[in-house]
Structure formats: C-alpha cells, structure tokens
Design an enzyme around this catalytic site. Structure first.
Site, PDB file in Angstrom:
ATOM      1  CG  HIS A   1      27.120   8.342  12.435  1.00 45.61           C
ATOM      2  ND1 HIS A   1      27.788   8.119  11.244  1.00 45.61           N
ATOM      3  CD2 HIS A   1      27.422   9.626  12.785  1.00 45.61           C
ATOM      4  CE1 HIS A   1      28.457   9.213  10.910  1.00 45.61           C
ATOM      5  NE2 HIS A   1      28.246  10.141  11.833  1.00 45.61           N
ATOM      6  CD  GLU A   2      25.522  11.554  15.631  1.00 37.60           C
ATOM      7  OE1 GLU A   2      26.432  12.084  16.294  1.00 37.60           O
ATOM      8  OE2 GLU A   2      25.307  11.837  14.437  1.00 37.60           O
TER       9      GLU A   2
ATOM     10  CG  HIS B   1      30.837  10.715  15.920  1.00 38.46           C
ATOM     11  ND1 HIS B   1      31.959  10.580  15.137  1.00 38.46           N
ATOM     12  CD2 HIS B   1      29.816  11.024  15.061  1.00 38.46           C
ATOM     13  CE1 HIS B   1      31.641  10.798  13.867  1.00 38.46           C
ATOM     14  NE2 HIS B   1      30.347  11.049  13.796  1.00 38.46           N
TER      15      HIS B   1
END
Length: 216
Positions: free
Chosen positions: A21-22, A25
């Site tokens: 997820h990170e 980003h």
C-alpha cells in the site's frame, strides 16, 4: 486456531498489505515527478521502512491500525496537481486490490496442483497452511482497500474527494480533519465501522472469487 498461531498468520499478512500500500503511494508519486518519498527512504518494499510500531500492534490485536504515511509534495507533480493527488491516493488501495486478486489466483494454482499431484501428508499440510494464509491475505487487503477509501482525513478517500471539490467546498471539507480521529474511534467503538466495511469487502471478494474460481 490459537492466539499464537493467529499472530503467525496475521502479522506477515499485515506487513505485506501495509508495505504494498505505502510502496504504491511512493512509486506513483515518484513517477509523477515528486522525489520526496524516495528521499525519505520510502520507495522500498522493506516493511520496516513503512511500519508504525503502535499502528502495527493495534492492527494485529484489534484489527484497526495504521502505517507511517508516505510523505509527498504535490507541488512537484507534473501536470494537474489535483489529478496527481488522486492518482497517488488511489495507488495504495488499488495495490491492495491487486494483491488480493493475486492471492486468490495462487490459491487456485495450489488447489489445482493438489488435485493432480500425489502428495505426502507433510506436503498436504504445507499446502493447507499456504491456502489459509493466502485467503487471509486476500481478505485483509480488501479491508485495507475499503478502509482507506473512507472519505475521512487523513485516509486516501479524503484526499480523493478533496481533490474533486471546488476550492470553497474543499476548505469547508478540510474543517472535518480535526474531528476525523474522533469520528473513526466512534465508528469503531459503536461497531459501525465493521458494518460498513464487511459488506463492501464481502461483495468485492465475491466478485474476485467469481473471476478466479468461477463461483461466488
């Protein structure tokens, strides 16, 4: 499954979900011209660079927690700044959706292998553990995706919604930010949050299972 066994399943799944997820980003922000995340050491798949210790403990124990947010500077984005924010914000949830889909595909591959290969008991055990973990990983990633799309600051959904509003409406919406943690806590304590997340995650999982297995 005992508490310790549960931790051994949940902890790696949480770390994987957080990390992809990170990283997503950071990767999309970098592709748009913003080197902030890379400069801060966040353009990596090393879980240790993305974990917030307290957030991780909370996630494992009470299924509610957080990772360290990836720092971005929208002023570095090439092209439309609001469009860039939307792309970066969507990247994390979409990465979780992708990992959930891949997990279910791997379950199907393992199921197919177990049907065509004569397995020893130990091999059966390893495959069952793998299937259990992958199913947990898929579900956890779907919860990550749905949760982060809630339009409450500082979740990804709030950044997406804010970027789509007019300047005046955006200023009004940003006033909610101070109350967002309290709202999230109330949603959790009153069990409203699971009532929102579970049906949506179940529906998405059903669609993915239909695509992968041909059944819901």
């Amino acid at each position: 499954m005992g508490f310790l066994d549960g931790i051994l399943y949940v902890l790696p799944a949480v770390l994987l979900a957080m990390t992809v997820h990170e990283y997503a980003h950071a990767r999309v922000a970098y592709s748009l011209g913003d080197p902030t995340a890379k400069r801060e050491g966040r353009l990596t798949l090393n879980p240790l660079d993305h974990v917030d210790p307290i957030g991780l403990i909370m996630l494992v124990i009470v299924r509610f927690g957080w990772a360290k947010p990836v720092p971005i500077n929208p002023f570095n984005f090439k092209g439309n700044r609001d469009a860039g924010i939307i792309k970066v914000s969507l990247a994390g949830p979409l990465a979780n959706l992708t990992l959930a889909f891949v997990s279910l595909v791997l379950v199907r591959i393992i199921a197919t292998m177990s049907g065509i290969i004569v397995l020893s008991p130990s091999a059966i055990s390893v495959m069952q553990i793998s299937v259990n973990f992958l199913l947990l990983l898929a579900r956890l990633n779907l919860f990550f995706m749905v949760f982060n799309l809630i339009p409450l600051p500082p979740l990804d959904g709030s950044k997406i919604l804010s970027s789509m509003l007019s300047p005046k409406a955006r200023m009004q919406y940003q006033q909610v930010e101070a109350y967002a943690p309290l709202i999230l806590i109330l949603l959790l304590v009153t069990r409203t949050l699971p009532m929102i997340l579970i049906p949506i995650a179940d529906t998405i999982e059903g669609i993915l299972r239909f695509i992968v297995f041909g059944i819901i």
